[in-house]
Write an enzyme that holds these catalytic residues in place. Structure first.
Site, PDB file in Angstrom:
ATOM      1  N   SER A  84     -55.854  56.161  27.623  1.00 44.17           N
ATOM      2  CA  SER A  84     -57.018  55.773  26.816  1.00 44.17           C
ATOM      3  C   SER A  84     -56.544  55.198  25.492  1.00 44.17           C
ATOM      4  O   SER A  84     -55.997  55.917  24.656  1.00 44.17           O
ATOM      5  CB  SER A  84     -57.921  56.983  26.561  1.00 44.17           C
ATOM      6  OG  SER A  84     -58.930  56.653  25.618  1.00 44.17           O
ATOM      7  N   GLN A 119     -58.461  54.146  23.127  1.00 47.07           N
ATOM      8  CA  GLN A 119     -59.311  54.632  22.038  1.00 47.07           C
ATOM      9  C   GLN A 119     -58.799  55.966  21.502  1.00 47.07           C
ATOM     10  O   GLN A 119     -58.672  56.162  20.288  1.00 47.07           O
ATOM     11  CB  GLN A 119     -60.764  54.776  22.504  1.00 47.07           C
ATOM     12  CG  GLN A 119     -61.457  53.455  22.769  1.00 47.07           C
ATOM     13  CD  GLN A 119     -61.344  53.013  24.221  1.00 47.07           C
ATOM     14  OE1 GLN A 119     -60.420  53.412  24.931  1.00 47.07           O
ATOM     15  NE2 GLN A 119     -62.266  52.194  24.661  1.00 47.07           N
ATOM     16  N   ASP A 163     -62.039  47.690  31.423  1.00 50.51           N
ATOM     17  CA  ASP A 163     -63.360  47.206  31.016  1.00 50.51           C
ATOM     18  C   ASP A 163     -63.846  46.038  31.869  1.00 50.51           C
ATOM     19  O   ASP A 163     -65.036  45.703  31.838  1.00 50.51           O
ATOM     20  CB  ASP A 163     -63.342  46.793  29.543  1.00 50.51           C
ATOM     21  CG  ASP A 163     -63.281  47.991  28.612  1.00 50.51           C
ATOM     22  OD1 ASP A 163     -63.749  49.080  29.017  1.00 50.51           O
ATOM     23  OD2 ASP A 163     -62.766  47.855  27.489  1.00 50.51           O
ATOM     24  N   LYS A 214     -67.548  55.967  30.730  1.00 52.96           N
ATOM     25  CA  LYS A 214     -67.798  54.843  29.831  1.00 52.96           C
ATOM     26  C   LYS A 214     -69.249  54.934  29.339  1.00 52.96           C
ATOM     27  O   LYS A 214     -69.851  56.000  29.350  1.00 52.96           O
ATOM     28  CB  LYS A 214     -67.532  53.518  30.562  1.00 52.96           C
ATOM     29  CG  LYS A 214     -66.060  53.281  30.859  1.00 52.96           C
ATOM     30  CD  LYS A 214     -65.282  53.005  29.582  1.00 52.96           C
ATOM     31  CE  LYS A 214     -63.850  52.606  29.839  1.00 52.96           C
ATOM     32  NZ  LYS A 214     -63.131  52.262  28.593  1.00 52.96           N
ATOM     33  N   ARG A 252     -69.733  53.832  35.417  1.00 53.84           N
ATOM     34  CA  ARG A 252     -69.689  52.449  35.883  1.00 53.84           C
ATOM     35  C   ARG A 252     -69.407  52.321  37.366  1.00 53.84           C
ATOM     36  O   ARG A 252     -69.710  51.274  37.959  1.00 53.84           O
ATOM     37  CB  ARG A 252     -68.670  51.644  35.056  1.00 53.84           C
ATOM     38  CG  ARG A 252     -69.189  51.331  33.661  1.00 53.84           C
ATOM     39  CD  ARG A 252     -68.247  50.450  32.869  1.00 53.84           C
ATOM     40  NE  ARG A 252     -68.826  50.138  31.561  1.00 53.84           N
ATOM     41  CZ  ARG A 252     -68.129  49.720  30.518  1.00 53.84           C
ATOM     42  NH1 ARG A 252     -66.812  49.554  30.620  1.00 53.84           N
ATOM     43  NH2 ARG A 252     -68.725  49.456  29.382  1.00 53.84           N
ATOM     44  N   ARG A 259     -71.594  45.765  29.616  1.00 55.17           N
ATOM     45  CA  ARG A 259     -70.772  45.101  30.630  1.00 55.17           C
ATOM     46  C   ARG A 259     -71.486  45.044  31.985  1.00 55.17           C
ATOM     47  O   ARG A 259     -71.311  44.079  32.740  1.00 55.17           O
ATOM     48  CB  ARG A 259     -69.410  45.784  30.745  1.00 55.17           C
ATOM     49  CG  ARG A 259     -68.647  45.755  29.428  1.00 55.17           C
ATOM     50  CD  ARG A 259     -67.179  46.023  29.578  1.00 55.17           C
ATOM     51  NE  ARG A 259     -66.577  46.307  28.293  1.00 55.17           N
ATOM     52  CZ  ARG A 259     -66.231  45.397  27.387  1.00 55.17           C
ATOM     53  NH1 ARG A 259     -66.445  44.109  27.640  1.00 55.17           N
ATOM     54  NH2 ARG A 259     -65.677  45.749  26.238  1.00 55.17           N
TER      55      ARG A 259
END
Length: 294
Positions: free
Chosen positions: A34, A36, A181, A208, A212, A254
């Site tokens: 990750s 982030q 992503d 996310k 997703r 997205r």
């Protein structure tokens, strides 16, 4: 690291209150790849006493590390470890920010699957930790040109994409952090490829803006695609003719953009709910998309 964070259920839930304090360096092993989380610990490490070491299971996007170096900071990578020392001083500099490849990905796929297309995308960020979408499209047989340009910071270039004859591939392993992503739009791409595409090792998709995996499977199925959810990804059956339908973005930018691109090749009209979510990352998306339709 010694931070004082309070909130509901011992700081596990918002609202959170953070009280300024002295941080202590640590050695942290990321449970999953990750960028982030890695970046958050890097920034904390810059303010901590001592040397902070972060261990990644797989390499993730390195924009934070490059930016620190551009501002005169020192950060070291040793195998799968990132090492940062606290108390550093930085100096101002000029930064050129290239176009986001995660946003460009929607036009790359649109150009590959819409009939009689050719799109040129300029000033695209081509950082190798982010170009998994390009690697996958080339592996699938996309009619694509990538032209690198000279840059002092992030890698930048021009990408030309044309209508392509595609074939299914398997996507997994260390490629996943480089395109996590882009998986929703890659799933749409795979519906137009011959054969079967398998996406695996992508459990992070479940946490996310929405789950997703479920969102992609549910909404593409509504449009006539044959997509199956798996525990860590999905299986997409190719050569599918998409129909119109009523779909939703689930409030995920997205997913919304992926469905908008799907409408370009659908045989009927596509109505997308919660489309305002797209403005989170790309407020001009529909303006740019409309400008390409002739």
């Amino acid at each position: 690291m010694g931070a004082q964070i309070s909130g509901r259920e011992d700081g596990r839930f918002t609202p959170l209150a953070v009280q300024g304090t002295t941080l202590t360096a640590m050695h942290y092993e990321l449970p999953m790849a990750s960028a982030q989380v890695k970046s958050a610990i890097i920034f904390a490490g810059l303010q901590a006493n001592g040397e902070t070491v972060i261990t990644e299971p797989l390499p993730t996007r390195d924009h934070t590390e490059k930016m620190i170096e551009q501002f005169g900071g020192k950060i070291t990578r040793r195998d799968n470890e990132i090492i940062v020392t606290g108390g550093q001083s930085f100096k101002g500099t000029d930064i050129y920010v290239p176009g986001d490849i995660s946003s460009a990905a929607f036009f790359l796929v649109a150009g590959a699957i819409a009939p009689n297309s050719e799109i040129t995308l300029k000033n695209v960020g081509l950082n190798p930790t982010r170009t998994g979408i390009i690697d996958v499209m080339e592996k699938m047989g996309a009619n694509m040109e990538v032209i690198l340009e000279e840059s002092k910071g992030e890698e930048i270039g021009t990408v030309i994409i044309r209508t392509s004859e595609l074939h299914g591939v398997e996507i997994g392993g260390d490629l996943i952090p480089r395109l996590i992503d882009e998986i929703p739009i890659i799933a749409l791409l795979a519906t137009q490829a011959s054969g079967k595409t398998v996406i695996k090792d992508a459990e992070e998709l479940k946490v996310k803006e929405t789950n997703r995996i479920d969102a992609v499977v549910n909404e593409l199925t509504k449009l006539g695609a044959k997509v199956e959810a798996t525990e860590d990804g999905m299986i997409i059956h190719g050569n599918q003719s998409l129909t119109g339908g009523h779909v939703t973005s689930y409030g995920d930018h997205r997913i919304g953009m992926m469905l908008a691109v799907a409408s370009l090749i659908a045989s009927g009209s596509v109505t997308i709910e919660n489309i305002e979510a797209i403005a989170v990352s790309y407020p001009q998306f529909f303006e740019d998309l409309t400008s390409l339709i002739q």
